[in-house]
Scaffold this active site. Structure first.
Site, PDB file in Angstrom:
ATOM      1  N   SER A  40       4.540   6.895   1.431  1.00  0.00           N
ATOM      2  CA  SER A  40       4.162   6.507   2.787  1.00  0.00           C
ATOM      3  C   SER A  40       2.898   7.263   3.214  1.00  0.00           C
ATOM      4  O   SER A  40       1.865   7.146   2.570  1.00  0.00           O
ATOM      5  CB  SER A  40       5.335   6.743   3.745  1.00  0.00           C
ATOM      6  OG  SER A  40       5.119   6.135   4.991  1.00  0.00           O
ATOM      7  N   GLU A  52       2.759  -0.944  -1.247  1.00  0.00           N
ATOM      8  CA  GLU A  52       3.982  -1.137  -0.455  1.00  0.00           C
ATOM      9  C   GLU A  52       3.621  -0.891   0.998  1.00  0.00           C
ATOM     10  O   GLU A  52       2.589  -0.292   1.309  1.00  0.00           O
ATOM     11  CB  GLU A  52       5.094  -0.192  -0.915  1.00  0.00           C
ATOM     12  CG  GLU A  52       4.820   1.295  -0.731  1.00  0.00           C
ATOM     13  CD  GLU A  52       5.139   1.818   0.662  1.00  0.00           C
ATOM     14  OE1 GLU A  52       6.012   1.247   1.348  1.00  0.00           O
ATOM     15  OE2 GLU A  52       4.494   2.800   1.077  1.00  0.00           O
ATOM     16  N   HIS A 107       9.679   1.788   1.270  1.00  0.00           N
ATOM     17  CA  HIS A 107      10.581   2.197   2.348  1.00  0.00           C
ATOM     18  C   HIS A 107      11.936   1.511   2.185  1.00  0.00           C
ATOM     19  O   HIS A 107      12.375   0.722   3.025  1.00  0.00           O
ATOM     20  CB  HIS A 107       9.955   1.869   3.698  1.00  0.00           C
ATOM     21  CG  HIS A 107       8.744   2.686   4.018  1.00  0.00           C
ATOM     22  ND1 HIS A 107       7.522   2.477   3.400  1.00  0.00           N
ATOM     23  CD2 HIS A 107       8.573   3.709   4.883  1.00  0.00           C
ATOM     24  CE1 HIS A 107       6.648   3.349   3.881  1.00  0.00           C
ATOM     25  NE2 HIS A 107       7.251   4.106   4.778  1.00  0.00           N
TER      26      HIS A 107
END
Length: 308
Positions: A115, A208, A278
């Site tokens: 992330s 992602e 996630h």
């Protein structure tokens, strides 16, 4: 055995008794690190908690200088063999330029996270040619699948990692081999044009994201394309794109359709639904290391051809 970065610099894999640090370069923690400590000590590691673990400054784990100093401390401490970022959120971009990473040239160590931590991974790979681990973080451990945590252990301790995943109808067949780069799509855009930007040529790109609008995903991918970053890839892997949102007037394409529309003119292999991002089954990938991708009609095989 160590693993080697793009320039041949090695990072020793962990062994029992090694020290690992947990630090928060971005958002503050809502829970203590009990589960992470239990997991890591169960692997035979000694866990050192940074001061940021218990710090709070607005939404951050301390102010920018405080978070930078905590990360700096562990970079400079040669007894620390891995730095595990406790969580993402937002904030790494605010402090990364306060950190001197040069010690990693003489005392390289693993930096783990995903992330917002994509920024650290990109910076370290682009400037120091060192691999990093995209994988579960301490905040996510209570909800993480046991399989994903086992892939993190394997990545840290240098055990073989390979994946065999079900095909998506929009996959594009083919085989390739190349250095794996990438991470969170929004963060890849955030570092574009900066000292932390990556060289995409000949690389396998992993992407992602979470909580984005479909049109925003389309815009980010087209921004990368306009910058010439998608043209000369060796391959493309799309992981979890979770909690995607749409407008009142539907965008009209799914995530795989958006991706394939953007890269339609290229011929490299593309696969969807890789279990990373996630999601609870956030499997580990070693960024900055040569990966082999084989997209077939009935299966996708992903592994590291060089011994870990």
């Amino acid at each position: 055995m160590p693993t080697f970065g793009l320039s041949g610099t090695s990072i020793p894999y962990l062994k029992k008794g090694d020290k690992v640090a947990i630090t928060c370069p971005a958002k503050k923690l809502p829970i203590p690190m009990t589960d992470a400590i239990t997991l890591l000590t169960g692997w035979g590691l000694e866990v050192i908690l940074g001061e940021t673990v218990n710090a709070s400054y607005h939404q951050f784990a301390g102010d920018d200088a405080f978070r930078a100093a905590d990360l700096q401390h562990f970079i400079d401490d040669d007894s620390i063999k891995a730095i595990i970022c406790a969580r993402g959120g937002y904030g790494t971009i605010r402090m990364v330029d306060m950190v001197n990473f040069n010690r990693l040239q003489n005392s390289p160590k693993w930096v783990v996270g995903f992330s917002d931590i994509t920024l650290l991974h990109a910076h370290i790979i682009s400037n120091y040619n060192l691999p990093c681990i995209h994988g579960q973080m301490p905040l996510n451990i209570p909800d993480a699948s046991s399989y994903s945590l086992e892939t993190l252990r394997k990545a840290l301790f240098g055990e073989a990692i390979s994946y065999r995943i079900e095909p998506n109808p929009l996959n594009r067949r083919g085989e390739c081999q190349g250095i794996l780069i990438g991470g969170n799509l929004s963060l890849l855009l955030a570092v574009s044009g900066s000292v932390s930007d990556l060289d995409y040529n000949g690389k396998i790109l992993f992407i992602e994201d979470v909580g984005e609008y479909l049109y925003a995903i389309d815009r980010m991918l087209r921004a990368l394309k306009r910058a010439g970053k998608l043209k000369h890839l060796a391959g493309l892997i799309a992981g979890g794109f979770t909690d995607l949102k749409d407008n009142d007037i539907p965008f009209g394409q799914t995530l795989p359709e958006i991706v394939m529309d953007v890269v339609a003119e290229y011929d490299y292999p593309v696969c969807f639904d890789f279990p990373a991002g996630h999601i609870s089954n956030n499997c580990s990938l070693i960024l900055g290391k040569t990966l082999r991708l084989a997209v077939e009609t009935d299966v996708v095989n992903i592994d590291y051809p060089n011994k870990l």
